[in-house]
Design a protein around this motif. Structure first.
Motif, PDB file in Angstrom:
ATOM      1  N   THR A   1      12.454  71.935  47.999  1.00  0.00           N
ATOM      2  CA  THR A   1      12.462  72.987  49.027  1.00  0.00           C
ATOM      3  C   THR A   1      11.230  73.869  48.902  1.00  0.00           C
ATOM      4  O   THR A   1      10.484  74.076  49.857  1.00  0.00           O
ATOM      5  CB  THR A   1      13.722  73.875  48.872  1.00  0.00           C
ATOM      6  OG1 THR A   1      14.885  73.059  48.883  1.00  0.00           O
ATOM      7  CG2 THR A   1      13.812  74.889  49.980  1.00  0.00           C
TER       8      THR A   1
ATOM      9  N   ASN B   1      11.902  64.024  49.558  1.00  0.00           N
ATOM     10  CA  ASN B   1      12.525  65.313  49.236  1.00  0.00           C
ATOM     11  C   ASN B   1      11.648  66.462  49.741  1.00  0.00           C
ATOM     12  O   ASN B   1      11.993  67.134  50.724  1.00  0.00           O
ATOM     13  CB  ASN B   1      12.805  65.353  47.721  1.00  0.00           C
ATOM     14  CG  ASN B   1      13.382  66.665  47.235  1.00  0.00           C
ATOM     15  OD1 ASN B   1      13.510  67.630  47.990  1.00  0.00           O
ATOM     16  ND2 ASN B   1      13.721  66.716  45.962  1.00  0.00           N
TER      17      ASN B   1
ATOM     18  N   GLY C   1      15.302  73.852  42.234  1.00  0.00           N
ATOM     19  CA  GLY C   1      16.002  72.909  41.363  1.00  0.00           C
ATOM     20  C   GLY C   1      15.080  71.721  41.181  1.00  0.00           C
ATOM     21  O   GLY C   1      14.216  71.711  40.309  1.00  0.00           O
TER      22      GLY C   1
ATOM     23  N   TYR D   1      32.609  76.485  46.274  1.00  0.00           N
ATOM     24  CA  TYR D   1      32.884  77.383  45.140  1.00  0.00           C
ATOM     25  C   TYR D   1      34.153  78.206  45.300  1.00  0.00           C
ATOM     26  O   TYR D   1      34.310  79.250  44.673  1.00  0.00           O
ATOM     27  CB  TYR D   1      31.675  78.323  44.938  1.00  0.00           C
ATOM     28  CG  TYR D   1      30.363  77.589  44.924  1.00  0.00           C
ATOM     29  CD1 TYR D   1      29.501  77.645  46.023  1.00  0.00           C
ATOM     30  CD2 TYR D   1      29.996  76.782  43.848  1.00  0.00           C
ATOM     31  CE1 TYR D   1      28.296  76.944  46.036  1.00  0.00           C
ATOM     32  CE2 TYR D   1      28.795  76.076  43.859  1.00  0.00           C
ATOM     33  CZ  TYR D   1      27.955  76.155  44.958  1.00  0.00           C
ATOM     34  OH  TYR D   1      26.775  75.444  44.969  1.00  0.00           O
TER      35      TYR D   1
ATOM     36  N   ILE E   1      20.239  74.957  40.702  1.00  0.00           N
ATOM     37  CA  ILE E   1      18.873  75.443  40.457  1.00  0.00           C
ATOM     38  C   ILE E   1      18.536  75.339  38.975  1.00  0.00           C
ATOM     39  O   ILE E   1      19.421  75.262  38.128  1.00  0.00           O
ATOM     40  CB  ILE E   1      18.712  76.899  40.931  1.00  0.00           C
ATOM     41  CG1 ILE E   1      19.688  77.850  40.217  1.00  0.00           C
ATOM     42  CG2 ILE E   1      18.902  76.981  42.433  1.00  0.00           C
ATOM     43  CD1 ILE E   1      19.490  79.320  40.609  1.00  0.00           C
TER      44      ILE E   1
ATOM     45  N   ASN F   1      25.103  68.662  45.823  1.00  0.00           N
ATOM     46  CA  ASN F   1      24.812  68.718  47.263  1.00  0.00           C
ATOM     47  C   ASN F   1      24.022  67.504  47.756  1.00  0.00           C
ATOM     48  O   ASN F   1      24.319  66.978  48.847  1.00  0.00           O
ATOM     49  CB  ASN F   1      24.079  70.016  47.594  1.00  0.00           C
ATOM     50  CG  ASN F   1      25.046  71.198  47.629  1.00  0.00           C
ATOM     51  OD1 ASN F   1      26.156  71.096  48.159  1.00  0.00           O
ATOM     52  ND2 ASN F   1      24.634  72.319  47.058  1.00  0.00           N
TER      53      ASN F   1
ATOM     54  N   GLY G   1      12.756  71.376  43.167  1.00  0.00           N
ATOM     55  CA  GLY G   1      11.502  71.964  43.659  1.00  0.00           C
ATOM     56  C   GLY G   1      11.091  71.425  45.019  1.00  0.00           C
ATOM     57  O   GLY G   1      10.065  71.822  45.573  1.00  0.00           O
TER      58      GLY G   1
ATOM     59  N   THR H   1      22.834  64.070  40.539  1.00  0.00           N
ATOM     60  CA  THR H   1      22.804  65.232  41.426  1.00  0.00           C
ATOM     61  C   THR H   1      23.642  66.359  40.862  1.00  0.00           C
ATOM     62  O   THR H   1      24.560  66.131  40.062  1.00  0.00           O
ATOM     63  CB  THR H   1      23.352  64.850  42.825  1.00  0.00           C
ATOM     64  OG1 THR H   1      23.507  66.015  43.635  1.00  0.00           O
ATOM     65  CG2 THR H   1      24.711  64.168  42.700  1.00  0.00           C
ATOM     66  N   SER H   2      23.357  67.586  41.293  1.00  0.00           N
ATOM     67  CA  SER H   2      24.248  68.706  40.952  1.00  0.00           C
ATOM     68  C   SER H   2      25.306  68.850  42.044  1.00  0.00           C
ATOM     69  O   SER H   2      26.094  69.786  42.027  1.00  0.00           O
ATOM     70  CB  SER H   2      23.457  70.002  40.786  1.00  0.00           C
ATOM     71  OG  SER H   2      22.686  70.259  41.947  1.00  0.00           O
TER      72      SER H   2
ATOM     73  N   PRO I   1      20.828  77.946  50.381  1.00  0.00           N
ATOM     74  CA  PRO I   1      20.979  76.492  50.288  1.00  0.00           C
ATOM     75  C   PRO I   1      22.342  75.903  50.614  1.00  0.00           C
ATOM     76  O   PRO I   1      22.421  74.804  51.166  1.00  0.00           O
ATOM     77  CB  PRO I   1      20.597  76.184  48.837  1.00  0.00           C
ATOM     78  CG  PRO I   1      19.735  77.335  48.421  1.00  0.00           C
ATOM     79  CD  PRO I   1      20.355  78.518  49.107  1.00  0.00           C
TER      80      PRO I   1
ATOM     81  N   LYS J   1      20.458  70.128  51.241  1.00  0.00           N
ATOM     82  CA  LYS J   1      20.153  68.814  50.640  1.00  0.00           C
ATOM     83  C   LYS J   1      20.519  67.656  51.571  1.00  0.00           C
ATOM     84  O   LYS J   1      20.114  66.513  51.357  1.00  0.00           O
ATOM     85  CB  LYS J   1      20.857  68.679  49.292  1.00  0.00           C
ATOM     86  CG  LYS J   1      20.504  69.769  48.303  1.00  0.00           C
ATOM     87  CD  LYS J   1      19.013  69.813  47.990  1.00  0.00           C
ATOM     88  CE  LYS J   1      18.683  68.851  46.912  1.00  0.00           C
ATOM     89  NZ  LYS J   1      17.303  68.932  46.433  1.00  0.00           N
TER      90      LYS J   1
HETATM   91  C1  P1T Z   1      19.258  69.284  43.162  1.00  0.00           C
HETATM   92  C2  P1T Z   1      20.317  69.512  43.919  1.00  0.00           C
HETATM   93  N1  P1T Z   1      20.521  70.657  44.614  1.00  0.00           N
HETATM   94  C3  P1T Z   1      19.490  71.622  44.760  1.00  0.00           C
HETATM   95  C4  P1T Z   1      19.970  73.011  45.125  1.00  0.00           C
HETATM   96  C5  P1T Z   1      19.019  74.061  45.145  1.00  0.00           C
HETATM   97  C6  P1T Z   1      17.544  73.829  44.862  1.00  0.00           C
HETATM   98  O1  P1T Z   1      16.935  73.015  45.856  1.00  0.00           O
HETATM   99  P1  P1T Z   1      15.696  72.068  45.460  1.00  0.00           P
HETATM  100  O2  P1T Z   1      15.081  71.662  46.771  1.00  0.00           O
HETATM  101  O3  P1T Z   1      16.287  70.895  44.715  1.00  0.00           O
HETATM  102  O4  P1T Z   1      14.759  72.870  44.589  1.00  0.00           O
HETATM  103  C7  P1T Z   1      19.447  75.354  45.392  1.00  0.00           C
HETATM  104  N2  P1T Z   1      20.755  75.633  45.626  1.00  0.00           N
HETATM  105  C8  P1T Z   1      21.694  74.647  45.621  1.00  0.00           C
HETATM  106  C9  P1T Z   1      23.130  75.018  45.868  1.00  0.00           C
HETATM  107  C10 P1T Z   1      21.324  73.304  45.389  1.00  0.00           C
HETATM  108  O5  P1T Z   1      22.267  72.341  45.397  1.00  0.00           O
HETATM  109  C11 P1T Z   1      21.410  68.508  44.080  1.00  0.00           C
HETATM  110  O6  P1T Z   1      22.333  68.797  44.902  1.00  0.00           O
HETATM  111  O7  P1T Z   1      21.380  67.464  43.407  1.00  0.00           O
END
Ligand code: P1T
Length: 358
Positions: free
Chosen positions: A220, A187, A216, A340, A263, A108, A218, A105-106, A334, A75
């Motif tokens: 990527t 993105n 997540g 963790y 995700i 990253n 989407g 955000t989650s 990712p 990210k």
């Molecule tokens: C959406 C977010 N992260 C996506 C993420 C994903 C998915 O990536 P995306 O490009 O968002 O689909 C997979 N694994 C991890 C550990 C991630 O942090 C965020 O960090 O806000």
């Protein structure tokens, strides 16, 4: 608003966007960098030596180690690209020193934006569901960001969700900008013009048969899948979506809690082009975390939970497709274990959730 329009050339199959110019891919990178933001991208592909065989898979599996980016995840790429676009175009908002970036955000993307803010002198406020790890929150706070935790059960359209709180803060704070990874073209673009090009360049004459990517926002899977289909039409791209999320389609309407971070969502982000994905696999927490721990222990790959998810389901696809020995599979990892340490890496945490039960 920046969202704009994507269009695809009917002949070359190349994608363009109404609001953003694309950067040219350059495989070389100088070793002395202007800032740490230049240490984003050019992550290595590593061939798995033990895990495929241990799971009855005979083809070649290459993992792209995105935890080796400056901020520790894939990210970082979109954080840098969204900031670049806003600095250059003023969309979705002008980035001048002292501006406040606010991002749901989650974790990253928040770390990536906190990193960019530390380097560029912006203020940064992050909204993040309570489910997400303390390690990510501490990393962002160390970079100077303010973190606001939101309830896990708040739906995407609730004013109490990480998205709702970010939008409310934007209305209350002067000179605030929400780059909004859920619809910002920067993105998927970061992955279309860079991550995917790295994979194609680095694989060289090794034919790519299958690419497996968790989803997540989407970004990527959309960015990589579009470029892979444009350049290697025979390759298949599988998206991985957790049980409890609806990204894989209406059939999975049972929105529910799951532990893997980053995700799955309870809505379809604007940055997810489902037509770019050949098919979906639905994932479970236990298999994801057990595979992440196996990759760490037997391959020395210090990956995160969604990486274990991607690899586990990639191996399942290899078996169901009965891929031959000379087939090549690419899986994106990712992020890494730093996020963790007190979670799936800890046996007590795993046992409390019965993830180590036979
Ligand atoms: C959406 C977010 N992260 C996506 C993420 C994903 C998915 O990536 P995306 O490009 O968002 O689909 C997979 N694994 C991890 C550990 C991630 O942090 C965020 O960090 O806000």
């Amino acid at each position: 608003k920046l969202a704009g329009e994507w269009t695809q050339d009917p002949v070359t199959k190349a994608w363009s966007h109404s609001e953003v110019e694309f950067n040219q891919f350059n495989p070389e990178r100088p070793l002395v960098l202007d800032t740490v933001l230049d240490a984003i991208g050019k992550t290595p592909l590593v061939k798995l030596q033990h895990v495929p065989k241990a799971h009855g898979v005979k083809c070649n599996v290459y993992v792209k180690c995105e935890y080796l980016n400056a901020g520790g995840s894939t990210k970082d790429r979109i954080a840098k690209r969204m900031v670049e676009i806003a600095e250059k175009t003023g969309k979705p908002g002008k980035l001048v020193p002292g501006v406040t970036l606010i991002e749901p955000t989650s974790g990253n993307t928040g770390i990536g934006l906190s990193l960019a803010s530390a380097v560029r002198g912006y203020k940064c406020i992050i909204t993040m569901p309570k489910k997400m790890s303390k390690e990510k929150a501490i990393a962002m706070a160390s970079l100077g960001s303010t973190i606001i935790r939101t309830p896990n059960e708040a739906g995407f359209d609730s004013p109490h969700s990480h998205i709702g709180v970010a939008l409310r803060l934007k209305s209350e704070i002067q000179d605030a900008v929400v780059l909004d990874q859920y619809c910002n073209p920067g993105n998927p673009l970061a992955h279309y013009e860079q991550t995917a090009e790295e994979i194609i360049y680095d694989m060289g004459d090794k034919h790519i048969d299958l690419v497996v990517l968790t989803a997540g926002t989407g970004g990527t899977v959309t960015g990589i899948s579009r470029k892979i289909h444009e350049r290697i039409p025979t390759a298949k791209v599988v998206g991985v979506d957790p049980h409890g999320s609806i990204l894989a389609g209406p059939a999975e309407t049972d929105i529910d809690f799951y532990e893997v971070e980053g995700i799955g969502y309870d809505f379809l982000p604007g940055t997810l082009d489902t037509s770019a994905i050949d098919y979906w696999a639905k994932s479970h927490d236990k298999e994801s975390f057990l595979m992440a721990r196996e990759l760490i222990r037997t391959e020395g790959i210090l990956c995160g939970g969604s990486s274990g998810c991607a690899v586990h389901y990639a191996l399942e696809e290899c078996k169901s497709l009965n891929l031959p020995e000379d087939a090549n599979v690419v899986v994106l990892l990712p992020d890494g274990i730093r996020n963790y340490i007190t979670k799936f890496l800890d046996d007590d945490w795993m046992n409390e959730r019965h993830f180590l039960d036979a």
